[in-house]
Design a protein around this motif. Structure first.
Motif, PDB file in Angstrom:
ATOM      1  N   GLY A  67      17.142  -3.843  10.024  1.00 57.10           N
ATOM      2  CA  GLY A  67      16.698  -2.974  11.103  1.00 57.10           C
ATOM      3  C   GLY A  67      16.164  -1.628  10.639  1.00 57.10           C
ATOM      4  O   GLY A  67      15.640  -0.858  11.439  1.00 57.10           O
ATOM      5  N   GLN A  68      16.273  -1.318   9.356  1.00 59.96           N
ATOM      6  CA  GLN A  68      15.840  -0.013   8.834  1.00 59.96           C
ATOM      7  C   GLN A  68      14.329  -0.009   8.587  1.00 59.96           C
ATOM      8  O   GLN A  68      13.786  -0.982   8.085  1.00 59.96           O
ATOM      9  N   LEU A  69      13.723   1.130   8.940  1.00 65.45           N
ATOM     10  CA  LEU A  69      12.311   1.318   8.643  1.00 65.45           C
ATOM     11  C   LEU A  69      12.202   2.000   7.289  1.00 65.45           C
ATOM     12  O   LEU A  69      12.836   3.030   7.066  1.00 65.45           O
ATOM     13  N   ARG A  70      11.424   1.419   6.388  1.00 60.55           N
ATOM     14  CA  ARG A  70      11.371   1.965   5.030  1.00 60.55           C
ATOM     15  C   ARG A  70       9.915   2.215   4.616  1.00 60.55           C
ATOM     16  O   ARG A  70       9.013   1.518   5.049  1.00 60.55           O
ATOM     17  N   THR A  71       9.739   3.186   3.729  1.00 63.19           N
ATOM     18  CA  THR A  71       8.396   3.529   3.268  1.00 63.19           C
ATOM     19  C   THR A  71       8.171   2.949   1.872  1.00 63.19           C
ATOM     20  O   THR A  71       8.978   3.159   0.967  1.00 63.19           O
ATOM     21  N   MET A  72       7.072   2.222   1.727  1.00 64.45           N
ATOM     22  CA  MET A  72       6.781   1.517   0.471  1.00 64.45           C
ATOM     23  C   MET A  72       5.831   2.351  -0.391  1.00 64.45           C
ATOM     24  O   MET A  72       5.229   3.313   0.073  1.00 64.45           O
ATOM     25  N   ASP A  73       5.716   1.948  -1.639  1.00 65.24           N
ATOM     26  CA  ASP A  73       4.670   2.527  -2.482  1.00 65.24           C
ATOM     27  C   ASP A  73       3.989   1.401  -3.250  1.00 65.24           C
ATOM     28  O   ASP A  73       4.405   0.241  -3.165  1.00 65.24           O
ATOM     29  N   HIS A  74       2.972   1.748  -4.009  1.00 68.21           N
ATOM     30  CA  HIS A  74       2.117   0.748  -4.637  1.00 68.21           C
ATOM     31  C   HIS A  74       2.834  -0.094  -5.689  1.00 68.21           C
ATOM     32  O   HIS A  74       2.371  -1.153  -6.082  1.00 68.21           O
ATOM     33  N   ASP A  75       4.001   0.386  -6.179  1.00 70.73           N
ATOM     34  CA  ASP A  75       4.717  -0.384  -7.198  1.00 70.73           C
ATOM     35  C   ASP A  75       5.734  -1.349  -6.603  1.00 70.73           C
ATOM     36  O   ASP A  75       6.427  -2.046  -7.334  1.00 70.73           O
ATOM     37  N   VAL A  76       5.817  -1.383  -5.267  1.00 68.15           N
ATOM     38  CA  VAL A  76       6.733  -2.343  -4.640  1.00 68.15           C
ATOM     39  C   VAL A  76       5.956  -3.618  -4.336  1.00 68.15           C
ATOM     40  O   VAL A  76       4.878  -3.583  -3.737  1.00 68.15           O
ATOM     41  N   LEU A 130      13.776   2.603  -3.436  1.00 64.54           N
ATOM     42  CA  LEU A 130      13.971   2.396  -1.993  1.00 64.54           C
ATOM     43  C   LEU A 130      15.411   2.661  -1.581  1.00 64.54           C
ATOM     44  O   LEU A 130      15.722   2.725  -0.385  1.00 64.54           O
ATOM     45  N   GLY A 131      16.297   2.800  -2.561  1.00 65.91           N
ATOM     46  CA  GLY A 131      17.718   2.966  -2.246  1.00 65.91           C
ATOM     47  C   GLY A 131      18.270   1.728  -1.567  1.00 65.91           C
ATOM     48  O   GLY A 131      19.065   1.797  -0.647  1.00 65.91           O
ATOM     49  N   LEU A 132      17.814   0.566  -2.001  1.00 62.27           N
ATOM     50  CA  LEU A 132      18.175  -0.690  -1.330  1.00 62.27           C
ATOM     51  C   LEU A 132      18.508  -1.736  -2.400  1.00 62.27           C
ATOM     52  O   LEU A 132      17.646  -2.474  -2.852  1.00 62.27           O
ATOM     53  N   ARG A 133      19.756  -1.723  -2.818  1.00 62.70           N
ATOM     54  CA  ARG A 133      20.152  -2.692  -3.827  1.00 62.70           C
ATOM     55  C   ARG A 133      20.901  -3.814  -3.127  1.00 62.70           C
ATOM     56  O   ARG A 133      21.897  -3.579  -2.461  1.00 62.70           O
ATOM     57  N   THR A 134      20.367  -5.040  -3.223  1.00 65.86           N
ATOM     58  CA  THR A 134      20.956  -6.163  -2.500  1.00 65.86           C
ATOM     59  C   THR A 134      21.471  -7.193  -3.496  1.00 65.86           C
ATOM     60  O   THR A 134      21.227  -7.096  -4.697  1.00 65.86           O
ATOM     61  N   GLU A 135      22.182  -8.160  -2.966  1.00 63.66           N
ATOM     62  CA  GLU A 135      22.672  -9.280  -3.766  1.00 63.66           C
ATOM     63  C   GLU A 135      21.501  -9.899  -4.549  1.00 63.66           C
ATOM     64  O   GLU A 135      21.577 -10.140  -5.738  1.00 63.66           O
ATOM     65  N   GLY A 167       0.853  -1.177   0.000  1.00 59.89           N
ATOM     66  CA  GLY A 167       0.000   0.000   0.000  1.00 59.89           C
ATOM     67  C   GLY A 167       0.894   1.234   0.000  1.00 59.89           C
ATOM     68  O   GLY A 167       1.993   1.212   0.559  1.00 59.89           O
ATOM     69  N   ASP A 168       0.432   2.293  -0.636  1.00 57.40           N
ATOM     70  CA  ASP A 168       1.224   3.525  -0.651  1.00 57.40           C
ATOM     71  C   ASP A 168       1.466   4.000   0.774  1.00 57.40           C
ATOM     72  O   ASP A 168       0.528   4.109   1.555  1.00 57.40           O
ATOM     73  N   GLY A 169       2.718   4.232   1.104  1.00 53.01           N
ATOM     74  CA  GLY A 169       3.048   4.780   2.421  1.00 53.01           C
ATOM     75  C   GLY A 169       3.217   3.731   3.500  1.00 53.01           C
ATOM     76  O   GLY A 169       3.485   4.068   4.649  1.00 53.01           O
TER      77      GLY A 169
END
Lengths: 806, 339
Positions: free
Chosen positions: A310-319, A368-373, A300-302
């Motif tokens: 451990g990081q809190l992240r904000t999602m949007d509808h395209d995730v 999200l600025g979260l690029r992982t393996e 859901g958006d937001g």
């Protein structure tokens, strides 16, 4: 992508090559090896020894003296390491041998460390027992090695054998640069397949055996995929009665060689499968999944979600998110959640082997600025069939390693089945594209080596789903070329119709402009096309000026590079400033580059790119130096008409009394002048700067490369000199206009030979003297003819209020 | 009379002998041979001589005159020679003093490299063309087989103006523009500025230059590509240069390759320029993808072609051993003067 030779050899058992041979051949067949590291580099004369007896060193408290059986004899070794005991088997480097590094694990010396026998505090020592660091490795790769001590080999090691072999260090780790189209090669299996084909060896991929007990996974967990467009396939399996333990050495070493730290059997298995198949795996704690349910759907958006870092992240509808019955538990393909992560208390695990939409993962990871393996693998667009195979491979490894009990069955939600692509095969066309004559059968042989199917009836190559890069005949041609060898393709030159090599007209003009500028002493500079909007202030451009209408860049490197330049002066002044502040004297620079004028803003069509010749100097030279270059250029470009200079022009960046528009045939084609002292100050140039700018698109239509010989004058010329006193505001150009207009056909040329302003002259006036030359082509001029012409000129001048001096 | 003549002659010759300047010689001529000169007056006094003696005396006078004249000429020539020698001695210059140079300006190293590239390809029948630097994404990407959402369009690489327009990230859009014009066959190179969102450092610049090459004709083969680029390498880097083609991937060519050239610093033995490998990566190339041909209105069943792209700065840095790319855009005159 890193991979160890030994791991690839596991699937190509007959592969017997040196690291360099492997590098060269793989690079030439398309899997570029960027670099490699031989794990046995500088490891010489290192064998298995067994410590038979340990005594104290008579002269040193911190040393011990060991008698070590090395097979054919027993040698004496003095050591400071205290973790050894009698009966231990250890790696021993003999006299004259080499180790890779020191015991501190610091950077490895290029040539290793030579070991010689000698005396330690008076006691003979014939060699050295080695720590894992001295063997060039680390406790990351060999977690069982003691911290600061001798590596203890297994009890069953045979004394006198090659210890390097025993430790699996006769290996090399390669770093591959894999091209984006070969997603399958971001895996050890994929690379092994390429290696097998490259070296013409048999390929034996892992055989995935069925796994699982008599139970049914459906009784454990339910999966629902709501957004199938973003998740073409989702497979899940359950493992219960987890027994966390270190994974076996072979697995740890393969992971470590790939740059992955071994952790425990369950984590290691997921990582191992990710390397082996290129398929990321995720593991959820079954007991933490509410309702024992997995739902794959957009966030859901937001939505706020805490990832397992451990990081809190904000999602949007395209995730795309993985949810249980109540909450979000993971960002699909990117990172799991804190709320379902595996801990040491884990009893039951749910493995996820999924295929997510690559583009969506890439864009989500970026937002999200979260690029992982994992996201790095998914974003390349994985084969949905690999997800299925990989999850079963993981379960097989769980059973092999005794890491838990695999529940029978698999949940497999595969909404849109990926079918193999069929490509029509045509050997003649392939040969005519490559310029070769390779028999069709040979081509088919290459396809077989690569596990490509072939339909003889329809003459079609069947590309398995892991080969997402094969779509057309040209793709097949590349496969043929790769294995035939680019080196073996002949070298020819194109035949066919001859073409004329030439520069475009515009480029020819530019070449002349460069030549004239350089012959006039100006050196070529190159500056950026984008600059800061602050430039307009520095150049004193008024707020509402059209020049401020610049094309902005959406994602600039910073404000300093954020708009496309609308005038070329900033680049040149910046370069002159650099030179001035480095104390370079007498600098003359020019640039030939575009400005970008939008037709409207926001941009709806491409801007007008106008090439500008910009000249600038400080030190030696002045206004008339740059003016001279302009006229030399016009001369060379066949622009024979009189050039006019209009001082009444709107150029705020120029000195108000030393500026002019350059006018040719009534058209403003550029401007020149002294840079306004305030502008020069803004650029920190403490000297007068002179500049000229030509708008080349305006100049080019006047260019005339036609030349016609007019004959060298046969009849004598007549010279008349006139001297006059004129009000200061009358320009030499106005006087010359009169001479040019009134001189008639016989006027050949005129030249200013004296200019004086000063005390002897009436205040507010100046004295000018011209030498005027007359000549006729076909006869010797008479006095009357010349006098008539002169009279016309003088009348004209008098009408302007000009006094002639006697 | 005879004695008088002898005396005049002796005296004249002695005076001539003693002369050290042309004017003095002239005075002597006047004094002896002039209208009122001594010898002339002897001739004038001939009337006092017996008629039968006259021819003899006349002869004697003429002889004396001839002798004096000859001596005068001889001495005059000697003096002139001496004067010229004197002049030459006086005019000796120090040839090692500084030259007076026109102080001609210098080309930018990028341009020096580009001119070389142009010379080679123009010689092979290629036309040099250009395309816009601010470009439609359609040309920069879509027509080069890089569809929307392809990672190559990622912001990290390309500067965008709006959803349709970007700063070209490669010179390859000129391929599409040239093909669309529909004039075949094509042999062109397209040099120009390109832009990528790379921070400025010793090896990166957000603005640099490429040279694109494109050949489209009937029956163009990968072998032609190899031959053409091998020829280019020999011209550009020396007759002994060898080339190596490695398979690679570009969306707009298939098959694709990267070309390495044997290191022109060490000749392939391995040095710091080639990082010990003996080879230097120079350019990317390949056979124009049939999909690209189609999108640009060329029938891939009839025509094939090859394309390549060279980084100009890369060549300039390597060839002129420039160790920091920033030098190329600072325009320090001490740098530019070296090219």
């Amino acid at each position: 992508m890193n991979a160890a030779l030994s791991w690839m050899k596991a699937y190509v058992p007959d592969l017997d090559v040196t690291a360099q041979e492997f590098t060269d051949a793989m690079t030439l067949s398309g899997s570029k090896v960027e670099s490699y590291r031989c794990l046995d580099k500088n490891l010489e004369k290192i064998i298995v020894g067994q410590i038979m007896k340990i005594e104290r060193h008579p002269n040193a408290d911190k040393l011990i003296v060991c008698q070590v059986d090395i097979g054919e004899k027993t040698i004496q070794i003095v050591t400071g390491a205290l973790n050894v005991k009698e009966g231990d088997k250890v790696p021993v480097v003999l006299d004259g041998g080499k180790v890779a590094g020191g015991h501190d694990g610091g950077p490895l010396p290029e040539d290793g460390i030579k070991i010689k026998k000698g005396k330690l505090r008076g006691i003979e020592s014939d060699g050295m027992m080695c720590s894992i660091e001295e063997l060039g490795s680390s406790r990351d790769m060999y977690p069982e090695a003691p911290e600061m001590g001798i590596y203890i080999l297994p009890e069953d090691a045979s004394v006198g054998a090659d210890a390097v072999e025993l430790l699996g260090l006769h290996d090399a780790v390669f770093e591959f640069e894999i091209t984006s189209n070969r997603v399958d090669c971001y895996s050890v299996v994929g690379l092994a397949r390429e290696a097998a084909a490259t070296f013409r060896k048999e390929f034996h991929p892992p055989v995935v055996e069925p796994s699982g007990n008599g139970e049914n996974i459906e009784d454990y967990v339910q999966v629902e995929v709501r957004d199938t467009d973003l998740c073409p396939r989702y497979c899940a399996r359950v493992v219960k009665n987890i027994k966390l333990a270190p994974s076996p050495q072979w697995m740890q070493r393969r992971l470590a060689a790939s740059g992955i730290r071994p952790i425990n059997n369950i984590v290691d298995i997921t990582n191992y499968v990710m390397e082996e198949y290129g398929q990321p795996m995720h593991a959820f704690d079954y007991d933490l999944l509410a309702g024992h349910k997995i739902i794959v759907k957009r966030a859901g958006d937001g939505d706020q979600f805490q990832t397992l870092d451990g990081q809190l992240r904000t999602m949007d509808h395209d995730v795309l998110m993985i949810n249980d019955a109540e909450k979000e538990v993971g960002i699909a393909g990117i990172m799991g959640g804190e709320n379902s992560k595996i801990t040491d208390e884990i009893k039951t695990v749910v493995f996820e082997g999924a295929c997510f939409d690559g583009t969506n993962i890439r864009l989500s990871a970026k937002r999200l600025g979260l690029r992982t393996e994992a996201s790095g693998k998914y974003e390349k667009g994985l084969d949905p069939n690999t997800a299925f195979e990989a999850i079963n491979r993981a379960c097989q490894l769980v059973e092999e390693l005794g890491a838990g009990e695999v529940v029978g069955g698999i949940i497999d939600i595969y909404s849109k089945k990926q079918e193999p692509v069929r490509v029509k095969f045509d050997a003649d066309k392939i040969n005519s594209l490559l310029g070769t004559q390779i028999p069709a059968e040979e081509m088919k042989g290459y396809f077989r080596m690569l596990d490509l199917g072939f339909d003889e009836d329809n003459q079609e190559v069947i590309a398995p789903t892991f080969r997402q890069d094969l779509h057309c005949l040209a793709d097949l041609a590349e496969e043929v070329a790769r294995f035939f060898g680019y080196d073996n393709i002949p070298t020819t030159l194109p035949s066919g119709e001859a073409t004329t090599g030439k520069l475009s007209y515009k480029l020819r003009v530019e070449e002349i402009a460069r030549d004239v500028a350089e012959f006039s002493g100006f050196s070529q500079s190159m500056t950026y096309s984008f600059e800061s909007p602050k430039v307009f202030d520095k150049l004193l451009i008024p707020q509402n000026d059209k020049l401020r209408q610049a094309v902005p860049i959406l994602n600039p490197l910073g404000e300093d590079f954020s708009i496309m330049r609308t005038l070329p002066l900033n680049g040149l002044l910046t370069s002159l400033s650099t030179n001035y502040n480095r104390r370079n004297k007498n600098v003359k620079l020019y640039e030939l580059a575009n400005i970008y004028l939008p037709k409207s803003l926001p941009l709806s069509e491409l801007p007008d790119e106008r090439i500008q010749l910009t000249l600038g100097l400080y030190g030696e030279g002045d206004f008339f130096t740059v003016k001279g270059v302009v006229e030399e250029l016009f001369d060379k470009l066949g622009m024979a008409k009189r050039v006019h200079y209009q001082p009444d022009c709107d150029r705020p960046y120029l000195h108000p009394g030393r500026k002019a528009d350059i006018v040719y045939e009534g058209m403003v084609v550029g401007y020149l002048g002294q840079i306004h002292p305030e502008v020069a100050d803004n650029y920190k140039i403490g000297d007068r700067v002179y500049a000229a700018v030509l708008d080349m698109p305006k100049v080019i239509p006047f260019v005339d490369f036609d030349r016609k010989y007019t004959g060298i004058a046969k009849y004598p010329a007549v010279n008349r000199d006139i001297s006059m006193v004129v009000p200061r505001e009358i320009l030499a150009g106005q006087i010359e206009d009169i001479i040019a207009q009134r001189g008639g056909k016989i006027l050949e040329s005129y030249k200013l030979f004296d200019l004086y302003e000063g005390s002897q002259i009436l205040a507010g006036h100046k004295s000018l003297a011209y030498s005027i030359t007359f000549r006729a082509k076909d006869h010797t001029l008479t006095d009357d003819e010349v006098s008539a012409a002169m009279k016309k000129i003088l009348n004209g001048l008098e009408k302007m209020g000009i006094q002639l001096r006697a | 009379m005879k004695e008088q003549l002898e005396r005049i002659k002796e005296e004249a010759l002695r005076k001539i002998e003693a002369s050290d300047a042309l004017e003095k010689l002239n005075d002597i001529r006047v004094a002896y041979l002039g209208k009122k000169g001594e010898l002339t007056s002897v001739l004038k006094s001939m009337k006092n001589v017996a008629p039968e003696e006259r021819p003899k005396v006349g002869q004697m006078v003429n002889d004396a005159r001839a002798l004096i004249e000859a001596k005068l000429e001889e001495t005059k020539a000697a003096l002139a020679r001496k004067a010229r020698e004197e002049q030459l001695r006086r005019e000796v210059i120090d040839v090692t003093l500084p030259a007076k140079k026109a102080n001609i300006g210098h080309s930018h190293p990028n341009m020096v490299a580009l001119k070389e590239v142009e010379r080679i390809f123009v010689g092979m029948g290629y036309e040099v063309v250009e395309g816009p630097e601010v470009e439609y994404q359609d040309y920069n990407f879509t027509k080069l087989n890089i569809p929307p959402n392809h990672p190559a369009r990622d912001e990290q690489d390309t500067f965008f103006i709006n959803p349709e327009i970007c700063l070209r990230s490669q010179t390859s859009p000129v391929q599409a523009r040239t093909m669309e014009k529909g004039k075949l066959p094509i042999r062109m190179i397209a040099p120009g500025r390109v832009f990528r969102a790379d921070e400025v450092d010793a090896t990166h610049s957000p603005s640099f230059h490429q040279v694109e090459g494109l050949v489209i004709d009937k029956r163009i083969t990968l072998a032609d590509l190899k031959g053409t680029l091998a020829e280019f390498a020999r011209e550009m880097f020396g007759e002994d240069s060898k080339v190596k083609f490695r398979p690679h991937h570009f969306p707009f060519t298939e098959p694709s390759a990267e070309m390495d050239v044997s290191c022109f610093k060490c000749g392939g033995k391995g040095c710091r320029f080639c990082k010990g490998s003996g080879w230097i990566e120079i350019l990317g190339c390949g056979m124009v993808h049939p999909h690209v041909l189609e999108m640009c209105g060329i029938d891939p069943e009839q025509y094939t072609g090859f394309a390549f792209g060279v980084g100009l700065e890369r060549i300039a840095l390597l060839k002129y051993e420039i160790d920091d790319m920033r030098l190329l855009y600072e325009n320090d005159i001490r740098f530019l003067k070296q090219f």
